[in-house]
Structure formats: structure tokens, C-alpha cells
Design a protein around this motif. Sequence first.
Motif, short mmCIF file in Angstrom:
data_model
loop_
_atom_site.label_atom_id
_atom_site.label_comp_id
_atom_site.label_asym_id
_atom_site.label_seq_id
_atom_site.Cartn_x
_atom_site.Cartn_y
_atom_site.Cartn_z
N LEU A 131 0.84 -1.19 0.00
CA LEU A 131 0.00 0.00 0.00
C LEU A 131 0.88 1.24 0.00
CD1 LEU A 131 -2.49 -1.13 2.81
CD2 LEU A 131 -2.94 -1.14 0.34
N VAL A 132 1.00 1.89 -1.15
CA VAL A 132 1.69 3.18 -1.18
C VAL A 132 0.82 4.19 -0.43
CG1 VAL A 132 2.83 2.61 -3.35
CG2 VAL A 132 0.68 3.90 -3.40
N GLU A 133 1.43 5.27 0.00
CA GLU A 133 0.69 6.25 0.79
C GLU A 133 -0.53 6.78 0.04
OE1 GLU A 133 0.95 7.23 3.99
OE2 GLU A 133 2.41 5.61 4.17
N GLY A 134 -0.40 6.94 -1.29
CA GLY A 134 -1.46 7.55 -2.07
C GLY A 134 -2.73 6.72 -2.15
N VAL A 135 -2.66 5.43 -1.85
CA VAL A 135 -3.86 4.60 -1.94
C VAL A 135 -4.56 4.41 -0.59
CG1 VAL A 135 -2.96 2.25 -1.49
CG2 VAL A 135 -4.74 2.60 -3.22
N LYS A 136 -3.91 4.79 0.48
CA LYS A 136 -4.49 4.53 1.81
C LYS A 136 -5.82 5.25 2.05
CE LYS A 136 -0.14 3.20 3.99
NZ LYS A 136 0.88 3.51 5.02
N PRO A 137 -6.03 6.47 1.55
CA PRO A 137 -7.36 7.08 1.74
C PRO A 137 -8.49 6.26 1.12
CG PRO A 137 -5.76 8.76 1.15
CD PRO A 137 -5.08 7.44 0.97
N LEU A 138 -8.21 5.55 0.02
CA LEU A 138 -9.23 4.69 -0.58
C LEU A 138 -9.32 3.36 0.16
CD1 LEU A 138 -8.50 5.22 -4.41
CD2 LEU A 138 -9.97 6.54 -2.89
N ARG A 139 -8.18 2.77 0.43
CA ARG A 139 -8.16 1.45 1.05
C ARG A 139 -8.86 1.44 2.41
NH1 ARG A 139 -8.87 -2.57 3.14
NH2 ARG A 139 -7.56 -4.41 3.35
N PHE A 140 -8.74 2.52 3.16
CA PHE A 140 -9.25 2.53 4.53
C PHE A 140 -10.43 3.50 4.72
CE2 PHE A 140 -4.67 1.39 5.02
CZ PHE A 140 -4.88 0.06 5.35
N ALA A 141 -11.03 3.94 3.62
CA ALA A 141 -12.13 4.91 3.72
C ALA A 141 -13.27 4.38 4.57
CB ALA A 141 -12.63 5.29 2.33
N GLU A 142 -13.67 3.13 4.33
CA GLU A 142 -14.80 2.58 5.08
C GLU A 142 -14.43 2.36 6.54
OE1 GLU A 142 -18.37 -0.65 4.38
OE2 GLU A 142 -16.55 -0.78 3.16
N VAL A 143 -13.22 1.86 6.78
CA VAL A 143 -12.76 1.61 8.14
C VAL A 143 -12.73 2.91 8.95
CG1 VAL A 143 -10.80 0.84 9.52
CG2 VAL A 143 -11.44 -0.41 7.46
N ARG A 144 -12.33 3.99 8.29
CA ARG A 144 -12.20 5.28 8.97
C ARG A 144 -13.52 6.04 9.05
NH1 ARG A 144 -6.51 6.82 5.87
NH2 ARG A 144 -5.15 5.53 7.19
N GLY A 145 -14.58 5.48 8.49
CA GLY A 145 -15.88 6.12 8.57
C GLY A 145 -16.06 7.30 7.63
N VAL A 146 -15.28 7.34 6.54
CA VAL A 146 -15.37 8.46 5.60
C VAL A 146 -15.67 7.94 4.19
CG1 VAL A 146 -13.91 10.01 6.95
CG2 VAL A 146 -12.84 8.42 5.30
N TYR A 147 -16.34 6.81 4.10
CA TYR A 147 -16.58 6.18 2.80
C TYR A 147 -17.39 7.09 1.88
CZ TYR A 147 -18.27 2.86 -0.70
OH TYR A 147 -18.59 2.24 -1.88
N ASP A 148 -18.53 7.57 2.32
CA ASP A 148 -19.39 8.38 1.45
C ASP A 148 -18.67 9.63 0.97
OD1 ASP A 148 -21.41 6.53 1.67
OD2 ASP A 148 -22.51 7.63 3.22
N ALA A 149 -17.98 10.29 1.87
CA ALA A 149 -17.25 11.49 1.48
C ALA A 149 -16.13 11.18 0.50
CB ALA A 149 -16.68 12.17 2.73
N THR A 150 -15.48 10.03 0.66
CA THR A 150 -14.40 9.65 -0.24
C THR A 150 -14.94 9.30 -1.62
OG1 THR A 150 -13.14 8.81 1.65
CG2 THR A 150 -12.39 8.16 -0.54
N VAL A 151 -16.07 8.60 -1.67
CA VAL A 151 -16.71 8.31 -2.96
C VAL A 151 -17.02 9.61 -3.68
CG1 VAL A 151 -18.74 7.35 -4.09
CG2 VAL A 151 -17.62 6.07 -2.27
N GLU A 152 -17.59 10.56 -2.96
CA GLU A 152 -17.93 11.84 -3.57
C GLU A 152 -16.69 12.57 -4.06
OE1 GLU A 152 -20.30 15.99 -2.42
OE2 GLU A 152 -20.20 14.33 -0.99
#
Length: 255
Positions: free
Chosen positions: A222-243
Motif C-alpha cells: 500500500l503506497v501512501e497515495g492509496v491509503k485514503p481509498l483502502r481505509f475509507a470505510e474503516v475510517r468512517g469516511v466512505y461516502d465522502a471519499t466516494v464523492e
Amino acid sequence: METTGKTIFVPGATSGIGLALALRLHARGNTVIVGGRRTELLEQITAEHPGIHAVRIDTADPASIRTAAAQVLADHPDLDVLVAMAGIMEPEDWTSSGFLETAERIVTTNLLGPIRLVAAFVEHLRTRPGAAVVTVSSGLAHVPLRVTPTYNATKAAVHRLSESIRLQLEPVGVQVVEIVPPAVRTSLMPGQEHNPMGLPLDDFADEVMTLLETQPDAHEILVEGVKPLRFAEVRGVYDATVERVNASDPHAAAL
């Protein structure tokens, strides 16, 4: 996965991430065999990079996979690592007719391709100490891009497949490593080479190699640039990340 002293087959390495990683693995003293459909590109790569080997393979064609596997194993019986790189990414509009053919083509290449590749090599790899299968999923396995539904789905399947076969293969000596790219500036989709949201290819490949070298037992790279996508649901920011992904990616406006 060890990154030196290995014999590595990389189907899907005539351009983009596959070629960038193949060149870096070769530079570290590995024996590298690149695979692809276009013989002219394979010839160009071997001419420009002495010591790299090449085999023609179409990962959408089961017969081609069997033929290429037989050739690779005959020429390189010490093969240790399979890197299943080949994949395609195409836009689809499910609100109009005509998307089915594209969707089926993506499934054939992105999901059946890796399955068939592993099936062709796993028996051999089980005989090799330190063997590994490397799969390639995507950050879009975890946060979808609106214009590429089947691509997203196949990469989600590759992620779950990787986690599942790891449970079977690692106990018998075959490591399973999943590389999870974010958007990278390649020709995977038209215009992606200039995508301001994408990582420069060399930066991505260098970071992957550093992670492989420093985390040889990692399940996911996991490069740093993919972590916001990889862990969006775990971090509770899935909907905002999809948008955010669909508002900022230039391909999101394609439909």
C-alpha cells in the motif's frame, strides 16, 4: 517477497506499471521474463534492456496462457515468482445499451486472467522455496469510480481472491502478495497519463519496490497515495471519499 535472486514472470509488462516494476526487478539482479500480446513491444523491450526475456501471451485467451506457461517453465525451470499484472480499464454506461460486451471483456481479462495464470503456475511454484504469487488490485476495489463499474468489481474480486488463496497457498509455501495501486499516470485509460490526481509512474514504482524490500512478509503493498481509498470505510469516511473521487477524477465526467 524477496526482491533479489529470483526468477520472475510478469505477464502484462509491455507498458505502464508492469514494465516499470519489471525493469526495477531486473536492475536488482533478478531474472525477469516479461509477457504481452504485442511481439513488437516485447522485441523492443528485450533489445533496449539486455538480459530481460520475453514471452508472447494473451491473458484473455486460455490457450495462450497454457502455451506461454509451458514455454516459461521449459526455459526457466527455476521460476519463483508470478506477477499477474495484465488488466484493462474501460468506461461503461449502464444507463444505455451496449455495455455488456465491454463488461464481459473486462471480467475475462481482469479476473479470469489472474485465475488462469495462477492455475497454470501454482503446481510448479509449490516446488520452489520462497515462491510467490503477486496480484494487482486497485484502490477502486474499495471506493468505486462511477464510470468504470466492472473494473471496480473485478479489482474487488481480485482483492478478495488474493486474501482467500493466501489461506490455502501460504501453508504450502507460496506467498501471496497484493499490490494495490491508486490512480497512476499510465495509459490504462485515455488521458490518464496526464491525470493530475494520479501518481507519477516512476514515483509509484519506486515506492512499491521500497515497500517490497522493507516489508518482505507484507500481504498488501500500500503506497501512501492509496491509503485514503483502502481505509475509507474503516475510517468512517466512505461516502465522502466516494464523492471526492468522483468529483475530482477527470474520467468521472465521461458519462
